[in-house]
Design a protein around this motif. Sequence first.
Motif, PDB file in Angstrom:
ATOM      1  N   ASP A 560     -11.044   0.747  -3.538  1.00 39.88           N
ATOM      2  CA  ASP A 560      -9.894   1.312  -4.269  1.00 39.88           C
ATOM      3  C   ASP A 560      -8.574   0.767  -3.722  1.00 39.88           C
ATOM      4  OD1 ASP A 560      -9.872   2.540  -1.851  1.00 39.88           O
ATOM      5  OD2 ASP A 560     -10.109   4.599  -2.602  1.00 39.88           O
ATOM      6  N   LYS A 562      -5.370  -1.950  -3.351  1.00 36.51           N
ATOM      7  CA  LYS A 562      -4.685  -2.823  -4.320  1.00 36.51           C
ATOM      8  C   LYS A 562      -5.134  -4.265  -4.050  1.00 36.51           C
ATOM      9  CE  LYS A 562      -0.303  -3.652  -1.853  1.00 36.51           C
ATOM     10  NZ  LYS A 562       1.153  -3.743  -1.980  1.00 36.51           N
ATOM     11  N   LYS A 563      -5.374  -5.000  -5.137  1.00 38.82           N
ATOM     12  CA  LYS A 563      -6.014  -6.310  -5.011  1.00 38.82           C
ATOM     13  C   LYS A 563      -5.218  -7.385  -5.749  1.00 38.82           C
ATOM     14  CE  LYS A 563     -10.550  -4.078  -5.600  1.00 38.82           C
ATOM     15  NZ  LYS A 563      -9.992  -2.798  -6.019  1.00 38.82           N
ATOM     16  N   VAL A 564      -5.393  -8.603  -5.293  1.00 40.78           N
ATOM     17  CA  VAL A 564      -4.882  -9.757  -6.025  1.00 40.78           C
ATOM     18  C   VAL A 564      -5.986 -10.810  -6.052  1.00 40.78           C
ATOM     19  CG1 VAL A 564      -3.800 -10.797  -3.963  1.00 40.78           C
ATOM     20  CG2 VAL A 564      -3.011 -11.468  -6.228  1.00 40.78           C
ATOM     21  N   TYR A 596      -2.476  -6.574   0.405  1.00 41.90           N
ATOM     22  CA  TYR A 596      -3.420  -6.722  -0.706  1.00 41.90           C
ATOM     23  C   TYR A 596      -4.816  -7.069  -0.187  1.00 41.90           C
ATOM     24  CZ  TYR A 596       0.397  -6.941  -4.146  1.00 41.90           C
ATOM     25  OH  TYR A 596       1.469  -6.660  -4.943  1.00 41.90           O
ATOM     26  N   LYS A 636     -10.938  -5.583 -11.168  1.00 36.33           N
ATOM     27  CA  LYS A 636      -9.699  -4.973 -11.677  1.00 36.33           C
ATOM     28  C   LYS A 636      -8.515  -5.083 -10.688  1.00 36.33           C
ATOM     29  CE  LYS A 636     -12.048  -1.864 -14.861  1.00 36.33           C
ATOM     30  NZ  LYS A 636     -13.361  -2.534 -14.715  1.00 36.33           N
ATOM     31  N   PRO A 637      -8.170  -6.309 -10.300  1.00 37.90           N
ATOM     32  CA  PRO A 637      -6.997  -6.480  -9.419  1.00 37.90           C
ATOM     33  C   PRO A 637      -5.700  -6.230 -10.183  1.00 37.90           C
ATOM     34  CG  PRO A 637      -7.859  -8.613 -10.070  1.00 37.90           C
ATOM     35  CD  PRO A 637      -8.798  -7.589 -10.633  1.00 37.90           C
ATOM     36  N   GLU A 638      -4.593  -6.108  -9.440  1.00 36.44           N
ATOM     37  CA  GLU A 638      -3.286  -5.900 -10.082  1.00 36.44           C
ATOM     38  C   GLU A 638      -2.865  -7.125 -10.894  1.00 36.44           C
ATOM     39  OE1 GLU A 638      -0.197  -4.674  -7.450  1.00 36.44           O
ATOM     40  OE2 GLU A 638      -1.234  -2.841  -6.849  1.00 36.44           O
ATOM     41  N   GLY A 639      -3.298  -8.279 -10.442  1.00 38.50           N
ATOM     42  CA  GLY A 639      -2.936  -9.504 -11.151  1.00 38.50           C
ATOM     43  C   GLY A 639      -3.537 -10.712 -10.467  1.00 38.50           C
ATOM     44  N   LYS A 662      -1.479  -9.584 -15.607  1.00 38.58           N
ATOM     45  CA  LYS A 662      -0.270  -9.958 -14.855  1.00 38.58           C
ATOM     46  C   LYS A 662      -0.512 -11.234 -14.057  1.00 38.58           C
ATOM     47  CE  LYS A 662       2.654  -8.243 -11.042  1.00 38.58           C
ATOM     48  NZ  LYS A 662       3.966  -8.495 -11.624  1.00 38.58           N
TER      49      LYS A 662
END
Length: 942
Positions: A560, A562-564, A596, A636-639, A662
């Motif tokens: 969970d 935050k990922k890139v 990240y 489902k990374p942020e972008g 993104k």
Amino acid sequence: MPRRDDIHKILIIGSGPIVIGQACEFDYSGTQACRSLKEEGYEVVLINSNPATIMTDPMMADAIYLKPLTTDSIKEIVEKEKPDAVLPTMGGQTALNLARDLQHEGYWRDNDMQIIGVNMDAVDITEDRQLFRDLMEKIGIEQCRSRTANSLLDAKEIVEELGGLPIVIRPSFTLGGTGGGIVWNEDEFERKVLRGLEMSPVHQVLIEESIFGWKEFELELLRDKNDNVVIVCPIENLDPMGVHTGDSVTVAPTQTLTDKQYQHLRDAAIKMMRSIGDFAGGCNVQFAVEPGSDRLVAIEINPRVSRSSALASKATGYPIAKIATKLAVGYTLDELPNPITQVSSACFEPSIDYVVVKIPRFNFDKFSGVDEELTTQMKAVGEVMSIGRNFPEAMNKAWQSLEIGRSGLGADGYDDPDRKTIRERLVRPYWDRTLQIRNAFKMGASVEEIADITKVDPWFLQQIRYMVSLENRTEGQELDTIPEEDLYELKQAGFSDVQIAWLLSRSGPEVNEEDVRKKRLDWNMKPSFKLVDTCAAEFPAETPYYYSSYETENESEVTDRKKVMILGSGPNRIGQGIEFDYSCVHAVIAAQEMGYEAIMVNCNPETVSTDFDIADKLYFEPVFWERVIDIFEHEKPEGVILQVGGQTALKLGKRFVEAGIKIFGTEFEKIDFAEDRGEFSRFLKRLHIPFPDYGAARDAEGAVEIAKRVGYPVLIRPSYVLGGQGMRIAVKEEELRVYVERILQTHPENDFLIDKYLDKAIEVDVDSVYDGEQLHIAGIMQHIEPAGVHSGDSTAVLPPYSLSKVVIETIENYQYKIAKEMGIVGFLNVQYAVKGEDVFVLEANPRSTRTIPFLAKATQRPEAKIGVKVMLGAKLSEFDLTSKLKHWAIKEPVFPFDKFPEVKKELGPEMKSTGESIYFMENFNDERFRKPYEFKNLYLSK
């Protein structure tokens, strides 16, 4: 026993610039060695002249010397640093040859330095063809009949003894088969023998009986000081003997050996390694096996990590270079944990429950008139590796990885060639052999017929025939009525949605990739992600290293955090090499430092970015839309970060925009706009920034009209290409028409541009980072060669050596204006041409570039990391931007012309260099500046 404490400081010799036959797999092994020694608390001193590598980054060693790889440089460093030992097995043949030269003059002994990781007598034995032959006879390992020749006369006598042609020539002490090859007839005998004698540093060649068509195998071994040996990975060449293993399609584990044959290979390999000296480290052994019998002959043994050991490491997850380094400093295999599981011992030989396929990447299109036939001299510039649960899946995925516009092994919209062409390309070995085998099956050929022509083992042919049978079955179906189990079988065989759409469109309504994707998602037909764990799931893996397959169990657990997601640069090729992998690794580190979880997607086995412990999660997958979006939807990374993976990653930008995903950094529309010459020129006009007169054309007549208007000479270039692909200079109409014809064949979908060529202009390359307010100029590089030679092929000097203060101020002003008005966030590279005091903009690239690592090494600023952090929201004010460059740094390209003697040595707007080195000079009397300056116009061609 624990590690040795009688040595404290260790010298590692790198491999220098990337060349064909010695590429970034040695950056990978050298990097692992540095990290491995630092983990153990040793002080590491490194010499390497390659600025494009992670290996030469400050974080990798305590002292790094970016100096020419010569014995004089090594002596200078030893005098200053006083190391206790030298590890020469991580830098390919370059490092071994240097260590050997210094050994022969007694240098290591005189300076009380120990050689670790190899016994130098072993190097002499394995490199001297006659000594090796004598040793193999002594220990009872069969070899091809052969003898060494020191002259043309010797060679003629030996051929008579061996029963005539064909024969194989193998020069002593060369890398990648340089100067070697098969001699088929009298006409080429003298030429090839003399060339081999010239290329060998000791002017000696081995003349060997031809075993062309036999099966070829490689084994990667590790041995410790207690004589424990593990076979890390057996690799089978799909191409039979006669093709250099670096140019062969290879498969792991071996597919066609009987258990008896494999045990025979194992025993022979272990016996060979034990016979060449008492040392702890890595070793690569190559064998040939006669089809239809158990006869085995040893080809060669390399007492160092090799090109194949990088492949074997990525194929199994077992880090050969890392473990070899630990063994070199005294550990034994049973004392070391397996780094993947952290539970089992490094003594356990890897066991894999999947199939790995490696396909080499070639760049013959860069060299007009090149002989494309594959021989014992290596010609590939890079490679891709893919992982699947079966051979067809791995093969299709490998073709999706190659960056040549294909969506799998055929069945993807390209017209199949005629029978004559297929047969011609099967009779002799060419790079597309597996595709032509597929084409032959489409034409109705039998396994026996193709085996007879190609000498490829029937097992592989049956696998490709199965793939064709799936194609044939699918061609008669429609999307609405295809059974779920048929679609699932296609996906399990690695067929992409693009291929399936094309096959379903053959006999019914047109279907596109998205239609197929929607259909399978309606059936919840998604890939699952499997772990690479070295042990076929016997122990839980601690490292997150995955591949996709169509099976039920998913082993990739999503966190969970935050990922890139960072897209890698795919296979090395001319125009897009290791420099982009350097930026990818820094992007991972930058993302991690900014909180990240960094997810890496790449398919290049030679690189540091695909090491199992660099990113938080590694997906060893094609950088191909379907594979990438499947991973994205799972994680489902942020972008995503696209600007560090060269054209490979950027060309997927439109798809991400359409999917509403993104893209960190500069908006993709702005990146795309820089490629649209019309839009970009109107933008420059609005800013009152000059550029060469130009026009955009779609056909030959349009091009001729533009050339008449702007005046010859003109530069022709397709849009959306990297490395100057397809670019040419035309000085008259007939030439223009020829070049336009070529572009229409290779890039039919793109407009192409006709620019006024600025004759005798100075070209200037500027890299920068912009954060929305502040511009940081990473470096202004002045080319020694004139504008018209591709920037990647130019000798570049930092800072400029002859530009006036006014010109430099103008360049800085234009760079700021472009960055601000384009809305850049992160990297911006602009190329300029200077005539007198006039400055013209040639092109802008809003991404990381080939020169970012060079600038980082010259200035000692982490330019790639700065750029990525700005893309993720940092401000330039947070960084120390001072440069530590005292005098001048020169970027020196290296070319593969020695591999292609039939090709003219010429430079132009299309890039041809394979790598580069960095050189620091104090004044302009330096030979490294004077020589290229003297020759600066010599090789300029159209």
